[in-house]
Design a protein around this motif. Structure first.
Motif, PDB file in Angstrom:
ATOM      1  N   THR A 125       6.235   2.362 -11.431  1.00 40.38           N
ATOM      2  CA  THR A 125       4.767   2.351 -11.404  1.00 40.38           C
ATOM      3  C   THR A 125       4.268   2.984 -10.112  1.00 40.38           C
ATOM      4  O   THR A 125       4.769   2.678  -9.032  1.00 40.38           O
ATOM      5  CB  THR A 125       4.262   0.901 -11.500  1.00 40.38           C
ATOM      6  N   CYS A 126       3.277   3.847 -10.221  1.00 42.89           N
ATOM      7  CA  CYS A 126       2.725   4.539  -9.054  1.00 42.89           C
ATOM      8  C   CYS A 126       1.938   3.555  -8.196  1.00 42.89           C
ATOM      9  O   CYS A 126       1.122   2.781  -8.718  1.00 42.89           O
ATOM     10  CB  CYS A 126       1.817   5.667  -9.537  1.00 42.89           C
ATOM     11  N   SER A 127       2.164   3.575  -6.886  1.00 41.46           N
ATOM     12  CA  SER A 127       1.496   2.611  -6.021  1.00 41.46           C
ATOM     13  C   SER A 127       0.082   3.073  -5.644  1.00 41.46           C
ATOM     14  O   SER A 127      -0.780   2.264  -5.340  1.00 41.46           O
ATOM     15  CB  SER A 127       2.327   2.376  -4.751  1.00 41.46           C
ATOM     16  N   LYS A 128      -0.175   4.354  -5.690  1.00 39.72           N
ATOM     17  CA  LYS A 128      -1.499   4.846  -5.293  1.00 39.72           C
ATOM     18  C   LYS A 128      -2.581   4.439  -6.284  1.00 39.72           C
ATOM     19  O   LYS A 128      -3.706   4.101  -5.899  1.00 39.72           O
ATOM     20  CB  LYS A 128      -1.458   6.372  -5.157  1.00 39.72           C
ATOM     21  N   CYS A 129      -2.247   4.480  -7.554  1.00 38.57           N
ATOM     22  CA  CYS A 129      -3.260   4.167  -8.565  1.00 38.57           C
ATOM     23  C   CYS A 129      -2.899   2.897  -9.336  1.00 38.57           C
ATOM     24  O   CYS A 129      -3.566   2.562 -10.315  1.00 38.57           O
ATOM     25  CB  CYS A 129      -3.382   5.334  -9.546  1.00 38.57           C
ATOM     26  N   ASN A 130      -1.876   2.204  -8.877  1.00 40.48           N
ATOM     27  CA  ASN A 130      -1.393   0.993  -9.551  1.00 40.48           C
ATOM     28  C   ASN A 130      -1.107   1.223 -11.028  1.00 40.48           C
ATOM     29  O   ASN A 130      -1.358   0.366 -11.865  1.00 40.48           O
ATOM     30  CB  ASN A 130      -2.408  -0.153  -9.398  1.00 40.48           C
TER      31      ASN A 130
ATOM     32  N   ALA B   4      -7.514  12.515 -12.220  1.00 41.60           N
ATOM     33  CA  ALA B   4      -6.115  12.133 -12.357  1.00 41.60           C
ATOM     34  C   ALA B   4      -5.530  11.881 -10.964  1.00 41.60           C
ATOM     35  O   ALA B   4      -5.821  12.603 -10.020  1.00 41.60           O
ATOM     36  CB  ALA B   4      -5.347  13.245 -13.048  1.00 41.60           C
ATOM     37  N   CYS B   5      -4.711  10.846 -10.847  1.00 45.28           N
ATOM     38  CA  CYS B   5      -4.076  10.511  -9.574  1.00 45.28           C
ATOM     39  C   CYS B   5      -3.108  11.636  -9.181  1.00 45.28           C
ATOM     40  O   CYS B   5      -2.297  12.080  -9.995  1.00 45.28           O
ATOM     41  CB  CYS B   5      -3.317   9.193  -9.720  1.00 45.28           C
ATOM     42  N   ASP B   6      -3.259  12.119  -7.955  1.00 43.14           N
ATOM     43  CA  ASP B   6      -2.428  13.254  -7.563  1.00 43.14           C
ATOM     44  C   ASP B   6      -0.991  12.852  -7.232  1.00 43.14           C
ATOM     45  O   ASP B   6      -0.083  13.674  -7.290  1.00 43.14           O
ATOM     46  CB  ASP B   6      -3.062  14.014  -6.391  1.00 43.14           C
ATOM     47  N   ALA B   7      -0.812  11.585  -6.892  1.00 42.51           N
ATOM     48  CA  ALA B   7       0.548  11.146  -6.549  1.00 42.51           C
ATOM     49  C   ALA B   7       1.460  11.152  -7.780  1.00 42.51           C
ATOM     50  O   ALA B   7       2.609  11.554  -7.712  1.00 42.51           O
ATOM     51  CB  ALA B   7       0.503   9.758  -5.926  1.00 42.51           C
ATOM     52  N   CYS B   8       0.900  10.741  -8.899  1.00 42.69           N
ATOM     53  CA  CYS B   8       1.720  10.637 -10.115  1.00 42.69           C
ATOM     54  C   CYS B   8       1.257  11.619 -11.181  1.00 42.69           C
ATOM     55  O   CYS B   8       1.715  11.573 -12.318  1.00 42.69           O
ATOM     56  CB  CYS B   8       1.666   9.210 -10.661  1.00 42.69           C
ATOM     57  N   HIS B   9       0.321  12.508 -10.813  1.00 38.57           N
ATOM     58  CA  HIS B   9      -0.238  13.501 -11.734  1.00 38.57           C
ATOM     59  C   HIS B   9      -0.829  12.856 -12.980  1.00 38.57           C
ATOM     60  O   HIS B   9      -0.709  13.389 -14.076  1.00 38.57           O
ATOM     61  CB  HIS B   9       0.823  14.531 -12.142  1.00 38.57           C
TER      62      HIS B   9
ATOM     63  N   THR C   6       0.027  10.205 -14.539  1.00 36.23           N
ATOM     64  CA  THR C   6       0.904   9.518 -15.485  1.00 36.23           C
ATOM     65  C   THR C   6       1.015   8.022 -15.182  1.00 36.23           C
ATOM     66  O   THR C   6       1.450   7.245 -16.018  1.00 36.23           O
ATOM     67  CB  THR C   6       2.336  10.101 -15.446  1.00 36.23           C
ATOM     68  N   GLY C   7       0.644   7.639 -13.949  1.00 35.82           N
ATOM     69  CA  GLY C   7       0.766   6.234 -13.560  1.00 35.82           C
ATOM     70  C   GLY C   7       2.189   5.848 -13.177  1.00 35.82           C
ATOM     71  O   GLY C   7       2.470   4.705 -12.840  1.00 35.82           O
ATOM     72  N   ARG C   8       3.062   6.809 -13.256  1.00 33.20           N
ATOM     73  CA  ARG C   8       4.463   6.521 -12.959  1.00 33.20           C
ATOM     74  C   ARG C   8       5.063   7.585 -12.036  1.00 33.20           C
ATOM     75  O   ARG C   8       4.625   8.715 -12.035  1.00 33.20           O
ATOM     76  CB  ARG C   8       5.265   6.443 -14.261  1.00 33.20           C
TER      77      ARG C   8
END
Ligand SMILES: [Zn+2]
Ligand SMILES: [Zn+2]
Length: 385
Positions: free
Chosen positions: A173-178, A199-204, A206-208
């Motif tokens: 699970t991506c920590s930037k967007c939980n 869209a979260c740039d850390a996980c593009h 996907t949330g993961r």
């Protein structure tokens, strides 16, 4: 969809004259598109969306030489595949123009027109669409064909099989967007600031997150490669038609579904036939005696030679019809007609015998046309003579 957004005249919609240049049309569209972009009109989104579709339909038609010519001649019924289906957003070929005008904001327009399938705001993003242009002859378009395309595109990474991780382990699970895949952001656009969910740039989006990305594809799951594809081109296809191959676009780099491939078919101009939808136009040259006395001549059609009767007394420029010898309709398969314009050849070199015969003939005419046609000047109402 499937119906025209508006029954208003396309030229009126864009506020341009009927002889407006492409440049004028583009300028008018850009101005209106900025004004009616739904993101710029949050208070009356629905209304501006309708308006936006309306101007985009007009733009699409007037920017396409062939569609514009048919529109000028037949109106809206003549434009979209004979008018049977109405305007479809898949007919829209000017994606690039919208992206040019709006940059990233263009994305929400695609969502609007393509039912949100093109770019999803939540979760893994869909792969990008691809366009592939092919040219075929009129004869190919008549018969229909199967064509093999070899395209360079992103394909599933052979190393990780598209899982994106070296070990094949589950992404975390991506920590930037939980794990939500999106974050709030303020965007600066030509129209002012907008708070948007991005869209979260850390996980593009996907949330993961893949912790041990595959080295071959750098964790994207796809690499550049070649793919051969068969595409069936239906008999009767019109110049500029799009064939959509679902899922044959680029794969998603974030675990989403692949994009689509749009094959744009260009039908080459034929030396012998001009085409107008299902109708073909050709020319045949005959002699004066054939025109005067009538004859049976051989005429080339798109599928072989046929006999055609030239009635006696045929005038220069007369159009004779060969029923059912045109192009097939893409949906019904029913063929249009071939229209043969008859040209009468006036010989430039004659033998002495021929000259003598024509002189004799001329005497019988008294050197004047038998029926006096109304003159050019009389038609104009100018009494010169
Ligand atoms: Zn890989
Ligand atoms: Zn994230």
């Amino acid at each position: 969809m499937g119906e025209h957004v508006s029954e208003q005249d396309y030229y009126d919609i864009l506020g341009v004259s009927r002889d407006a240049s492409e440049d004028e049309i583009r300028k008018a569209y850009r101005k209106l598109a900025r004004k009616y972009h739904p993101d710029v009109n949050p208070d009356n989104k629905e209304e501006s969306e309708e308006k936006f579709k309306e101007i985009s339909e007009a733009y699409e038609v007037l920017m396409d030489k062939e569609k514009r010519a048919r529109y000028d001649q037949y109106g809206k019924e003549g434009v979209f595949n004979g008018g049977a289906g109405g305007f479809q957003w898949s007919d829209f070929t000017h994606y690039q123009d919208i992206e040019d005008i709006f940059g990233d904001l263009g994305g929400s327009i695609f969502d609007m027109f393509f039912g949100g399938g093109r770019r999803s705001r939540r979760g893994p993003q869909r792969g990008s669409d691809l366009r592939y242009d092919i040219s075929i002859t009129l004869r190919d378009a008549f018969e229909g064909m199967e064509k093999t395309l070899t395209l360079e595109k992103m394909v599933e990474c052979p190393e990780c099989g598209g899982t994106r991780s070296a070990s094949g382990s589950e992404p975390e699970t991506c920590s930037k967007c939980n794990g939500r895949g999106q974050v709030q952001a303020v965007r600066n656009t030509p129209f002012g600031q907008f708070a948007t969910v991005m869209a979260c740039d850390a996980c593009h989006g996907t949330g993961r997150i893949v912790n041990d990305p595959c080295s071959r594809c750098r964790g994207t799951g796809s690499v550049r490669g070649k793919k051969s594809l068969k595409v069936r081109i239906p008999s009767g296809i019109e110049n500029g038609s799009h064939i959509r191959l679902a899922g044959e676009g680029n794969p998603s780099t974030t675990g989403g579904p692949p994009g689509d491939l749009y094959v744009v078919v260009h039908v080459e101009q034929d030396k012998r036939f001009a085409r107008e939808g299902t109708e073909l136009l050709s020319e045949e040259t005959i002699t004066f005696p054939q025109a005067a006395l009538g004859d049976e001549i051989t005429v080339e059609t798109i599928d072989g030679r046929v006999k055609m009767t030239v009635p006696k007394g045929t005038q220069h420029g007369k159009i004779l019809r060969l029923k059912g010898r045109g192009m097939p309709d893409m949906r019904t398969g029913r063929r249009g007609d071939q229209h043969v314009r008859v040209l009468i050849d006036v010989p430039t070199e004659l033998t002495d015998d021929q000259k003598e015969l024509i002189r004799k003939l001329a005497k019988t005419f008294g050197n004047a046309p038998k029926e006096k046609k109304k003159g050019f000047f009389e038609n104009l109402g100018i009494g010169i003579f």
